[in-house]
Design a protein around this motif. Structure first.
Motif, PDB file in Angstrom:
ATOM      1  N   ILE A 122       0.869  -1.177   0.000  1.00 27.70           N
ATOM      2  CA  ILE A 122       0.000   0.000   0.000  1.00 27.70           C
ATOM      3  C   ILE A 122       0.908   1.230   0.000  1.00 27.70           C
ATOM      4  CG2 ILE A 122      -1.785   1.291   1.224  1.00 27.70           C
ATOM      5  CD1 ILE A 122      -2.782  -1.289   2.391  1.00 27.70           C
ATOM      6  N   LYS A 180      -2.600  -0.557  -3.825  1.00 19.78           N
ATOM      7  CA  LYS A 180      -3.515   0.539  -3.520  1.00 19.78           C
ATOM      8  C   LYS A 180      -2.709   1.793  -3.224  1.00 19.78           C
ATOM      9  CE  LYS A 180      -7.504   1.475  -0.475  1.00 19.78           C
ATOM     10  NZ  LYS A 180      -8.323   0.928   0.632  1.00 19.78           N
ATOM     11  N   VAL A 182      -3.181   5.572  -1.277  1.00 19.82           N
ATOM     12  CA  VAL A 182      -4.028   6.354  -0.380  1.00 19.82           C
ATOM     13  C   VAL A 182      -3.312   7.653  -0.046  1.00 19.82           C
ATOM     14  CG1 VAL A 182      -5.074   4.284   0.593  1.00 19.82           C
ATOM     15  CG2 VAL A 182      -3.077   5.280   1.707  1.00 19.82           C
ATOM     16  N   GLN A 186      -3.467   8.980   5.562  1.00 17.98           N
ATOM     17  CA  GLN A 186      -4.312   7.809   5.802  1.00 17.98           C
ATOM     18  C   GLN A 186      -3.557   6.488   5.646  1.00 17.98           C
ATOM     19  OE1 GLN A 186      -7.662   7.592   6.831  1.00 17.98           O
ATOM     20  NE2 GLN A 186      -7.159   9.699   7.362  1.00 17.98           N
ATOM     21  N   LEU A 187      -2.258   6.560   5.329  1.00 18.30           N
ATOM     22  CA  LEU A 187      -1.507   5.338   5.044  1.00 18.30           C
ATOM     23  C   LEU A 187      -1.532   4.360   6.213  1.00 18.30           C
ATOM     24  CD1 LEU A 187       0.336   3.675   3.196  1.00 18.30           C
ATOM     25  CD2 LEU A 187       2.285   4.935   4.164  1.00 18.30           C
ATOM     26  N   ALA A 189      -3.541   4.156   8.809  1.00 19.24           N
ATOM     27  CA  ALA A 189      -4.895   3.680   9.126  1.00 19.24           C
ATOM     28  C   ALA A 189      -5.387   2.666   8.106  1.00 19.24           C
ATOM     29  CB  ALA A 189      -5.857   4.860   9.201  1.00 19.24           C
ATOM     30  N   GLU A 190      -5.149   2.937   6.821  1.00 18.92           N
ATOM     31  CA  GLU A 190      -5.602   2.026   5.772  1.00 18.92           C
ATOM     32  C   GLU A 190      -4.841   0.711   5.820  1.00 18.92           C
ATOM     33  OE1 GLU A 190      -8.062   2.155   3.437  1.00 18.92           O
ATOM     34  OE2 GLU A 190      -8.793   3.912   4.496  1.00 18.92           O
ATOM     35  N   THR A 191      -3.548   0.788   6.114  1.00 22.37           N
ATOM     36  CA  THR A 191      -2.759  -0.433   6.210  1.00 22.37           C
ATOM     37  C   THR A 191      -3.234  -1.283   7.376  1.00 22.37           C
ATOM     38  OG1 THR A 191      -0.835   0.719   5.283  1.00 22.37           O
ATOM     39  CG2 THR A 191      -0.424  -1.364   6.404  1.00 22.37           C
ATOM     40  N   LYS A 193      -6.155  -1.256   8.723  1.00 24.48           N
ATOM     41  CA  LYS A 193      -7.492  -1.754   8.409  1.00 24.48           C
ATOM     42  C   LYS A 193      -7.399  -3.061   7.614  1.00 24.48           C
ATOM     43  CE  LYS A 193     -11.714  -0.322   5.957  1.00 24.48           C
ATOM     44  NZ  LYS A 193     -12.319   0.791   5.171  1.00 24.48           N
ATOM     45  N   LEU A 194      -6.515  -3.087   6.631  1.00 27.13           N
ATOM     46  CA  LEU A 194      -6.328  -4.303   5.837  1.00 27.13           C
ATOM     47  C   LEU A 194      -5.722  -5.408   6.692  1.00 27.13           C
ATOM     48  CD1 LEU A 194      -6.486  -5.731   3.110  1.00 27.13           C
ATOM     49  CD2 LEU A 194      -4.197  -4.815   2.599  1.00 27.13           C
TER      50      LEU A 194
END
Length: 259
Positions: A122, A180, A182, A186-187, A189-191, A193-194
């Motif tokens: 990501i 992905k 982002v 947000q890196l 948080a998004e990582t 989350k996955l």
């Protein structure tokens, strides 16, 4: 274990390895490689860890190898040193659990090669990727000539390797180098989350699914299909398989125990 060049944190079954040499843009040297290898061994053996994230932090992933360490090396020196990086990268690549690279800023040379050992990448929208070794009169020596073509195709990989040019996050997404893109803020948080999504799955199934993909890529199709069949069959001896199918039939979330 205490580390000097990386930080390892574990929370809710997710381990985060953060490269920690900000003064030199997380340049990779023997110490980093050794510590990455030791961390991979430790996390691989820790049953409480379901997923591993590798990151360089908010500003830079890793700007490449430590050239000051390499400049006056002999061929014998390099042959010995490359064994250290290869061991670390192979241990990370073959961790029996998912590995996600979270990439912000530069991921160049060995830093780019480090991202290639992850299962999923990501990128923040400020990320840049490149294998500039050719501009130094050398070639990518930590797996770049082997992993990159397998990931994005031979022609695109050769273009990046032969030119030494950098590409930005949007181009990396287009060619399949990252999964992905982002926003930079947000890196993390998004990582995570996955990672939580992966961590909620059955650990044994994840381990065998990863092994099936990785080992299958080293085989011809017929052998790979046979390996997949063996992994599939083995899972029917696990408690997680029984729980997963029972939960499906009962229309409820599965409670996997990694057994």
């Amino acid at each position: 274990m205490a580390y000097e060049t990386i930080i390892v944190e574990i929370e809710e079954g997710i381990a985060t390895i953060t490269l920690n040499r900000p003064a030199v843009l997380n340049a990779l040297n023997d110490k980093v490689f050794n510590e990455l290898g030791e961390a991979a061994l430790s996390l691989g053996a820790d049953n409480s860890v379901r997923v591993v994230i590798i990151t360089g932090g908010d500003k830079v992933f890793a700007a490449g190898a430590d050239i000051s360490q390499m400049a006056n090396s002999t061929a014998v020196d390099v042959a010995t040193r490359e064994k250290v990086s290869h061991r670390a990268f192979q241990l990370l690549e073959n961790l029996p659990k998912p590995v996600i690279a979270a990439i912000s800023g530069y991921a160049l040379g060995g830093g780019c090669e480090l991202t290639l050992v992850a299962d999923v990448r990501i990128a923040a929208d400020n990320a840049q990727f490149g294998l500039p070794e050719i501009k130094l009169g050398i070639l990518p020596g930590a797996g770049g000539t082997q992993r990159l073509p397998r990931l994005i195709g031979t022609g695109r990989a050769k273009e990046l390797i032969f030119s030494g040019d950098f590409i930005k996050a949007d181009e990396a997404l287009r060619v399949g180098l990252v999964n992905k893109v982002v926003s930079a803020d947000q890196l993390a948080a998004e990582t995570r989350k996955l990672a939580k999504r992966f961590a909620s799955r059955g650990a044994v199934a994840l381990r065998l699914a990863k092994a099936s993909v990785n080992e299958g890529l080293r085989m011809d199709l017929e052998a790979g299909l046979e390996y997949e069949h063996k992994c599939f069959s083995l899972l029917f001896a696990t408690e997680d398989q029984k729980e997963g199918m029972k939960a499906f039939l009962e229309k409820r979330p599965a409670q996997f125990q990694g057994k």
